[in-house]
Design an enzyme around this catalytic site. Structure first.
Site, PDB file in Angstrom:
ATOM      1  N   GLY A   1      -3.489   9.977 -13.243  1.00 40.39           N
ATOM      2  CA  GLY A   1      -3.941   8.814 -12.077  1.00 40.39           C
ATOM      3  C   GLY A   1      -2.932   8.865 -11.172  1.00 40.39           C
ATOM      4  O   GLY A   1      -2.069   7.940 -11.391  1.00 40.39           O
TER       5      GLY A   1
ATOM      6  N   GLY B   1      -3.502   6.516  -8.275  1.00 44.15           N
ATOM      7  CA  GLY B   1      -3.960   5.416  -7.527  1.00 44.15           C
ATOM      8  C   GLY B   1      -2.534   4.403  -7.498  1.00 44.15           C
ATOM      9  O   GLY B   1      -1.557   4.859  -7.835  1.00 44.15           O
TER      10      GLY B   1
ATOM     11  N   ALA C   1      -6.694  -3.920  -6.356  1.00 45.55           N
ATOM     12  CA  ALA C   1      -5.570  -3.142  -6.223  1.00 45.55           C
ATOM     13  C   ALA C   1      -4.104  -3.948  -6.482  1.00 45.55           C
ATOM     14  O   ALA C   1      -3.308  -3.343  -7.196  1.00 45.55           O
ATOM     15  CB  ALA C   1      -5.295  -2.850  -4.796  1.00 45.55           C
TER      16      ALA C   1
ATOM     17  N   GLU D   1     -18.688  -5.880   2.581  1.00 42.96           N
ATOM     18  CA  GLU D   1     -18.367  -5.122   3.748  1.00 42.96           C
ATOM     19  C   GLU D   1     -19.013  -4.128   4.003  1.00 42.96           C
ATOM     20  O   GLU D   1     -19.216  -3.872   5.390  1.00 42.96           O
ATOM     21  CB  GLU D   1     -16.764  -4.572   3.285  1.00 42.96           C
ATOM     22  CG  GLU D   1     -15.764  -5.588   3.126  1.00 42.96           C
ATOM     23  CD  GLU D   1     -14.690  -5.324   2.100  1.00 42.96           C
ATOM     24  OE1 GLU D   1     -13.394  -5.759   2.056  1.00 42.96           O
ATOM     25  OE2 GLU D   1     -14.742  -4.031   1.584  1.00 42.96           O
TER      26      GLU D   1
END
Lengths: 437, 437
Positions: free
Chosen positions: A12, A14, A315, A172
């Site tokens: 991954g 990310g 995050a 959002e």
């Protein structure tokens, strides 16, 4: 890669995977990063790609390019299908079985439909670039369809947008769609007024942005309402199909339904022993899987308890976990003692629209313009790559001044005209034979 | 739209269609523009999207947005399937039969495989945004595959790129791929040297850029060779499959084959009577189809003879034709006499790479840096929209300094890893269930 050095495999690319790899730049190890896509995706801004404010390359950087100067790192494009901690091997779709000495699993999460997977084709979520293109396509083609149908009752369901789930992504999305209808498209149509579009945000719980303090949730609701978003709290979605949704039994006729409701951890977690209800792997203080030494789990895939609560799937947490796992591997290789992870919450911000946002930073509750500026600033800082920052600043400034969104370009199935509700985009084969009307 | 005013229907939002629509802004008519995509595409820069130098939104603007201030213009997303000049109607995929008073057909052309349509799946052309994504995906995933295979003989066919056809598009693609291999990717791979990639440009005729004077063709060849492109002239492709091409019987093992060889006009032309070999509609001096008053044909779909030769299928010609057709419709509506079209050739430029280009402007043959600067300048001028110009200038400056290409992001089938030679991109449905390795 020299076989002498221990092989650290990272699944991954990310935040967790990428920052773990970078943290190992000077360590005496060989790092191999596997991802099934060629890019690191800045997920916090993905909704802006979905709502045509940004282009895909603005929020995605080739992992290979980010790591190009790190000589001990190799990047490979492949998909892990199974982890075999006993044999210290990972099985890949194309590369077969590959060995590791240390493993970092950071394959994240997908949205879940709470056992109604058939809902997904009608209500896409937002985790990958493809999701974003799909959502963008649905939003834009809904307005196009309303124009083609000449407005009126036939067009109404195309001008009704339902967003399910009022976490940051849902808030959002709803805010952005409302702004598109009220500001961006005002002059663009001849047969109906885009301002007449309805945006409905459906939340099963008692408030929006549940991760924030109550006051901020209330602020967010009133800011959403000022944008013309209808907020339905304590409301459960009981059915989703191509023509709309049922909420607590009542029907909403809407051709565009977007899903921002739940997370389900990557299936790879199942190979790592004990997981929580969302499929996240229970990890020890060192970030190793409870049941497997030397297998570190980071980011949205990890269930890490701190002060009695799991660290949120955001995050900054993924980034910190990735670095910590890398540090523990370095310590291990150097024969030092591993250290326990501690998540440092630097705050959280959610944007709602132009000069509209809420959040908590350094113990301060922010709302409105100040929170919005803070949001812009923080997201620019963490965006990977100078070029992206520069372009995003330009795009944001441009939209701020013009109210326009620069990425209102969609490619649908085969480049042809299809039912906007069909999955998109499709194979390019179809394009060839057809004319470009 | 008031029924009283004559209805001008425009099929296609390319250069011809868009400039025709804009030219009618002050005319006492209602304009309806139909396109099967939602964007006007700046095709001269499409190869830069294909080679990851630009993002899709940089070269595409929503037609609706370009015309948003033109009150007498309506834009509709639909695909024309048949033209019935007798009934003055056009049949659409979704909207059924629609009437017109004046018709402008500007649906362009697709590439042709000279009767070998089965070649297309192995050798995509470059006309639409989807084509560009497909080409970008193939180029990038070829290098990824070479790395995954660890370089060596197995990787060689993935590092061999064949471009068929040495018109402007073919020359630009070949040059760009060579630059990507020699400059952009130099530091990015660990298991092979991207510089070892072979780029082969195959042309059936005796020279590249046949539309230009011989001297410039020779210049172009030497500039291509300096970039490391192998140029094969008078060479016919006799077979194309997933593993490579046959040229004059000899085999080239190449996993990436790109098609820039021939044009076939939009099938809609067949409904308009006499056409040439390429399916282009033969038009009169007024740009009306030979066989049909009041049906104007513009751009790549039109065969217009001037000084004994057909006007070339280039953007400036399409733009001039579109405006002229609009003017003739205005004259018609005003009861004036239609005027004959005359193409004004302002020159032509083809870029090969960084500071490499050839062209003829105002009777002067240009080559090298000067031609390259001229190319940059001309293309920026004709790019639609301030925002696009600003971003493209930034991207170009950025790549010039860094040698990087900012759009090296690809989305493949289902967001998962597939045989890079499978058609791309596919339905997004697949993504959901899978983990994001």
């Amino acid at each position: 890669m020299s076989g002498a050095r221990p092989r650290v495999m990272i699944l991954g690319g990310g935040f967790a995977g990428l920052f773990a790899a970078q943290r190992l730049a000077r360590a005496p190890v060989d790092v191999v990063v596997y991802d099934r896509t060629n890019h690191h995706l800045f997920q916090p801004l993905l909704y802006q790609v979905a709502t045509a404010a940004l282009a895909a390359p603005d929020v995605a950087s080739p992992i290979r390019r980010v790591l190009r100067r790190q000589k001990n790192a190799t990047v490979l494009l492949d998909e892990a299908t199974r982890i075999d901690p006993g044999a210290r091997e990972v099985h890949f779709k194309k590369s077969g079985r590959q060995p590791y000495d240390h493993l970092i699993v950071a394959t994240g999460a997908r949205h879940t439909y709470f056992g109604h997977d058939e809902w997904e084709q009608h209500a896409p979520g937002l985790k990958t670039l493809e999701d974003a293109f799909n959502v963008r396509y649905r939003i834009i083609s809904a307005f196009e369809e309303a124009e083609r149908l000449g407005g009126g009752p036939e067009a109404a369901p195309w001008l009704r947008f339902v967003v399910v789930g009022a976490g940051p992504t849902g808030v959002e999305l709803a805010g952005a769609i409302a702004e598109i209808a009220r500001k961006t498209l005002t002059r663009d149509f001849r047969r109906f007024s885009p301002g007449s579009a309805e945006v409905i945000l459906v939340e099963g719980g008692p408030r929006v942005l549940p991760a924030m303090v109550e006051r901020l949730s209330d602020d967010a609701v009133s800011q959403l309402q000022r944008l013309g978003v209808e907020v339905l709290l304590d409301t459960k979605v009981t059915a989703v199909d191509a023509r709309g949704v049922d909420i607590d039994g009542e029907r909403i006729d809407a051709r565009t339904v977007l899903w921002a409701a739940g997370n389900q951890a990557s299936p790879l977690g199942r190979d790592l022993g004990s997981t929580d209800r969302a499929g996240r792997v229970n990890v020890r203080p060192t970030l190793e899987a409870n049941d497997h030494d030397n297998v570190y789990v980071c980011g949205d895939l990890a269930h890490f308890e701190q002060d009695g609560a799991p660290v949120p799937g955001v995050a900054p947490a993924a980034l910190q976990m990735g670095r910590h796992a890398a540090d523990n591997i370095r310590r291990q290789v150097a024969g030092e003692k591993k250290r326990p992870f501690r998540y440092l919450d630097k705050g959280t911000l959610a944007t709602i629209g132009r000069k509209k946002a809420v959040g908590r930073v350094a113990g301060l509750n922010l709302t409105g313009t100040l929170a919005w500026l803070g949001w812009l600033f923080v997201h620019l800082i963490y965006l990977v790559g100078f070029r992206n920052r520069a372009v995003v600043v330009f795009e944001w400034a441009y939209s701020y001044v013009t109210y326009q969104r620069s990425a209102r370009v969609v490619v649908d199935a085969g480049g042809g005209v299809v039912d906007p509700r069909a999955p998109v985009p499709k194979s390019t084969e179809g394009t060839a034979a057809r004319e470009t009307t």
